[in-house]
Design a protein around this motif. Structure first.
Motif, PDB file in Angstrom:
ATOM      1  N   LEU A   1       0.814  -1.220   0.000  1.00  0.00           N
ATOM      2  CA  LEU A   1       0.000   0.000   0.000  1.00  0.00           C
ATOM      3  C   LEU A   1       0.848   1.270   0.000  1.00  0.00           C
ATOM      4  N   ASP A   2       2.166   1.116  -0.254  1.00  0.00           N
ATOM      5  CA  ASP A   2       3.007   2.315  -0.327  1.00  0.00           C
ATOM      6  C   ASP A   2       2.884   2.971  -1.708  1.00  0.00           C
ATOM      7  N   PHE A   3       3.323   4.209  -1.777  1.00  0.00           N
ATOM      8  CA  PHE A   3       3.242   4.984  -3.016  1.00  0.00           C
ATOM      9  C   PHE A   3       4.640   5.486  -3.395  1.00  0.00           C
ATOM     10  N   SER A   4       4.805   5.813  -4.683  1.00  0.00           N
ATOM     11  CA  SER A   4       6.012   6.506  -5.135  1.00  0.00           C
ATOM     12  C   SER A   4       5.585   7.428  -6.269  1.00  0.00           C
ATOM     13  N   PHE A   5       5.794   8.727  -6.107  1.00  0.00           N
ATOM     14  CA  PHE A   5       5.323   9.655  -7.137  1.00  0.00           C
ATOM     15  C   PHE A   5       6.442  10.414  -7.852  1.00  0.00           C
ATOM     16  N   SER A   6       7.705  10.234  -7.393  1.00  0.00           N
ATOM     17  CA  SER A   6       8.754  11.082  -7.980  1.00  0.00           C
ATOM     18  C   SER A   6       9.018  10.714  -9.444  1.00  0.00           C
ATOM     19  N   GLY A   7       8.788   9.448  -9.811  1.00  0.00           N
ATOM     20  CA  GLY A   7       9.012   9.017 -11.195  1.00  0.00           C
ATOM     21  C   GLY A   7       8.075   9.688 -12.187  1.00  0.00           C
ATOM     22  N   LEU A   8       6.890  10.060 -11.722  1.00  0.00           N
ATOM     23  CA  LEU A   8       5.910  10.684 -12.633  1.00  0.00           C
ATOM     24  C   LEU A   8       6.380  12.052 -13.108  1.00  0.00           C
ATOM     25  N   LYS A   9       7.048  12.756 -12.196  1.00  0.00           N
ATOM     26  CA  LYS A   9       7.584  14.084 -12.532  1.00  0.00           C
ATOM     27  C   LYS A   9       8.671  13.920 -13.600  1.00  0.00           C
ATOM     28  N   THR A  10       9.529  12.901 -13.436  1.00  0.00           N
ATOM     29  CA  THR A  10      10.579  12.627 -14.422  1.00  0.00           C
ATOM     30  C   THR A  10       9.944  12.238 -15.758  1.00  0.00           C
ATOM     31  N   PHE A  11       8.883  11.436 -15.691  1.00  0.00           N
ATOM     32  CA  PHE A  11       8.175  11.015 -16.904  1.00  0.00           C
ATOM     33  C   PHE A  11       7.626  12.242 -17.633  1.00  0.00           C
ATOM     34  N   ALA A  12       7.082  13.181 -16.849  1.00  0.00           N
ATOM     35  CA  ALA A  12       6.543  14.422 -17.433  1.00  0.00           C
ATOM     36  C   ALA A  12       7.677  15.218 -18.077  1.00  0.00           C
ATOM     37  N   ALA A  13       8.823  15.314 -17.384  1.00  0.00           N
ATOM     38  CA  ALA A  13       9.960  16.082 -17.911  1.00  0.00           C
ATOM     39  C   ALA A  13      10.430  15.475 -19.228  1.00  0.00           C
ATOM     40  N   ASN A  14      10.520  14.137 -19.284  1.00  0.00           N
ATOM     41  CA  ASN A  14      10.966  13.468 -20.519  1.00  0.00           C
ATOM     42  C   ASN A  14       9.961  13.663 -21.652  1.00  0.00           C
ATOM     43  N   THR A  15       8.668  13.631 -21.309  1.00  0.00           N
ATOM     44  CA  THR A  15       7.640  13.814 -22.344  1.00  0.00           C
ATOM     45  C   THR A  15       7.711  15.232 -22.906  1.00  0.00           C
ATOM     46  N   ILE A  16       7.921  16.215 -22.021  1.00  0.00           N
ATOM     47  CA  ILE A  16       8.041  17.610 -22.481  1.00  0.00           C
ATOM     48  C   ILE A  16       9.248  17.741 -23.414  1.00  0.00           C
ATOM     49  N   ARG A  17      10.355  17.079 -23.023  1.00  0.00           N
ATOM     50  CA  ARG A  17      11.582  17.151 -23.829  1.00  0.00           C
ATOM     51  C   ARG A  17      11.357  16.576 -25.229  1.00  0.00           C
ATOM     52  N   SER A  18      10.654  15.429 -25.303  1.00  0.00           N
ATOM     53  CA  SER A  18      10.502  14.788 -26.621  1.00  0.00           C
ATOM     54  C   SER A  18       9.333  15.339 -27.435  1.00  0.00           C
ATOM     55  N   GLU A  19       8.288  15.828 -26.746  1.00  0.00           N
ATOM     56  CA  GLU A  19       7.078  16.239 -27.483  1.00  0.00           C
ATOM     57  C   GLU A  19       6.900  17.758 -27.578  1.00  0.00           C
ATOM     58  N   GLY A  20       7.752  18.499 -26.872  1.00  0.00           N
ATOM     59  CA  GLY A  20       7.613  19.954 -26.866  1.00  0.00           C
ATOM     60  C   GLY A  20       6.595  20.399 -25.830  1.00  0.00           C
ATOM     61  N   HIS A  21       6.379  21.727 -25.740  1.00  0.00           N
ATOM     62  CA  HIS A  21       5.417  22.168 -24.737  1.00  0.00           C
ATOM     63  C   HIS A  21       4.508  23.261 -25.285  1.00  0.00           C
ATOM     64  N   ASP A  22       3.973  22.994 -26.477  1.00  0.00           N
ATOM     65  CA  ASP A  22       2.936  23.893 -26.996  1.00  0.00           C
ATOM     66  C   ASP A  22       1.695  23.736 -26.114  1.00  0.00           C
ATOM     67  N   GLU A  23       0.761  24.676 -26.254  1.00  0.00           N
ATOM     68  CA  GLU A  23      -0.412  24.733 -25.372  1.00  0.00           C
ATOM     69  C   GLU A  23      -1.162  23.396 -25.293  1.00  0.00           C
ATOM     70  N   LYS A  24      -1.365  22.777 -26.464  1.00  0.00           N
ATOM     71  CA  LYS A  24      -2.138  21.531 -26.551  1.00  0.00           C
ATOM     72  C   LYS A  24      -1.385  20.390 -25.833  1.00  0.00           C
ATOM     73  N   THR A  25      -0.079  20.318 -26.088  1.00  0.00           N
ATOM     74  CA  THR A  25       0.722  19.247 -25.497  1.00  0.00           C
ATOM     75  C   THR A  25       0.778  19.393 -23.974  1.00  0.00           C
ATOM     76  N   ARG A  26       0.873  20.634 -23.495  1.00  0.00           N
ATOM     77  CA  ARG A  26       0.894  20.865 -22.038  1.00  0.00           C
ATOM     78  C   ARG A  26      -0.384  20.339 -21.393  1.00  0.00           C
ATOM     79  N   ALA A  27      -1.511  20.639 -22.036  1.00  0.00           N
ATOM     80  CA  ALA A  27      -2.799  20.181 -21.484  1.00  0.00           C
ATOM     81  C   ALA A  27      -2.884  18.656 -21.514  1.00  0.00           C
ATOM     82  N   ASP A  28      -2.378  18.047 -22.604  1.00  0.00           N
ATOM     83  CA  ASP A  28      -2.437  16.584 -22.713  1.00  0.00           C
ATOM     84  C   ASP A  28      -1.532  15.919 -21.671  1.00  0.00           C
ATOM     85  N   ILE A  29      -0.380  16.539 -21.403  1.00  0.00           N
ATOM     86  CA  ILE A  29       0.535  16.003 -20.381  1.00  0.00           C
ATOM     87  C   ILE A  29      -0.109  16.136 -18.997  1.00  0.00           C
TER      88      ILE A  29
END
Ligand code: KG4
Ligand code: ZN
Length: 331
Positions: free
Chosen positions: A207-235
């Protein structure tokens, strides 16, 4: 019985007066969000100084709003931890000193117990025992609650708290601190299914949690997909779905494991609409019930401290003259 509650553990000065027959008589809140915004996070020394400026005026305002004087107050409760040491010391010093001056008992309250009991301020109150999901900026806890002070921690985050993950991901998306609520608003414009984020630690028992990886996942997605308005909302959408799904999966597990049918959600992230809706659906499916505080009692406030303090006062759990706080304090 009537208690004055003081909350000053982080960047909100919260003062409230709770009466066990009449409910909340006064609720005063001052948020320092604007003060810290330029720094991208809470600056502890600035927080302490602002609590010094606000605590006494808000107590005066609370007494005026409740239409009562110190003689009608039966005790003073203050948050004694966990939190920022300087910020906690302001509330504790004012609370303990006023209690001495007014010749009233003082009660030291655990901030997370305040959050945990906040749903008790609503008209529909959960009966014990229940499972509580506490999701704030500093903590993510799954707790079995058998009564006041009878708490068994079933699971917790091994790294970032859920609110912290929201805030860090919001920052990556260019949103101001604390960005949890703004990220949730951005997520509403996102397209479901464009990105799929992982549901950390759900593929193994526990029942433990780990959330720090999600932030890294978001950072990598921004790096590869860019951060236009639409992509930011989808992320934002994909991130929020991952956090909410993960929390719901663990709640379901905790309810199954304990056989309990009542779920309480509290803490800042419990203001999140998608989380509330998904847990409501879950409890419908499990033929159980879900309870949560109104949004202003989800985030830090004095009402929850006054309520928890009154319960502790009834149990005779008052503190002596020493002014003590515990920046780290497990529930
Ligand atoms: O309980 P709280 O006010 O303070 C702590 O004890 O930490 O929780 C604050 C946290 C912040 O991380 C904030 O971004 C998050 O709650 N939060 C939200 C929402 N509203 C506040 N997170 C997601 N969705 C929201 N609607
Ligand atoms: Zn809090």
């Amino acid at each position: 019985m009537r208690v004055l509650g003081i909350e000053s553990s982080c960047d909100e000065t919260g003062i409230a007066i709770y009466d066990d027959a009449l409910g909340i008589l006064s609720h005063q809140l001052y948020s320092q969000v604007k003060l810290h915004a330029d720094y991208g996070g809470v600056v502890p020394e600035l927080a302490s100084r602002d609590h010094v400026r606000k605590t006494l005026p808000l107590i005066q305002a609370a007494l005026a709003e409740a239409g009562c004087g110190p003689e009608q107050i039966d005790g003073i409760a203050y948050t004694a931890g966990p939190g920022l040491v300087g910020a906690l010391l302001v509330g504790a010093t004012v609370g303990r000193s006023l209690a001495m001056a007014w010749n009233k008992p003082a009660v030291a309250v655990h901030h997370m117990e305040g959050h945990l009991l906040a749903p008790m301020l609503e008209a529909r109150v959960p009966a014990f025992p229940f499972i509580a999901l506490l999701v704030s900026g500093g903590h993510t806890l799954l707790v079995q609650v058998d009564g006041i002070g009878r708490y068994q921690i079933l699971g917790e985050s091994i790294d970032d708290a859920a609110g912290e993950a929201f805030d860090k991901t919001a920052k990556l998306l260019g949103l101001d601190y604390p960005g949890g609520a703004a990220l949730a608003r951005l997520a509403e414009q996102g397209t479901p299914g464009r990105f799929i984020f992982p549901r950390p630690m759900t593929d193994r028992p526990g029942l433990d949690f780990s959330f720090s990886g999600l932030k890294t996942f978001a950072a990598n997605t921004i790096r590869s997909e860019g951060h236009d308005e639409k992509t930011r909302a989808d992320i934002a959408h994909a991130f929020q779905c991952a956090v909410v799904d993960t929390l719901a999966i663990k709640c379901k597990r905790a309810l199954k494991q304990t056989g309990l049918k009542r779920l309480v959600i509290a803490g800042g992230v419990s203001a999140n609409r998608q989380l509330r809706e998904q847990l409501q659906t879950l409890m419908l499916e499990l033929k159980g019930e879900v309870f949560y505080p109104r949004p202003e009692y989800c985030t830090d406030n004095g009402a929850m401290i006054a309520y928890a303090g009154l319960q502790r006062l009834k149990a005779g759990q008052t503190v002596g003259l020493a002014i003590q706080v515990q920046p780290r304090w497990s529930l």
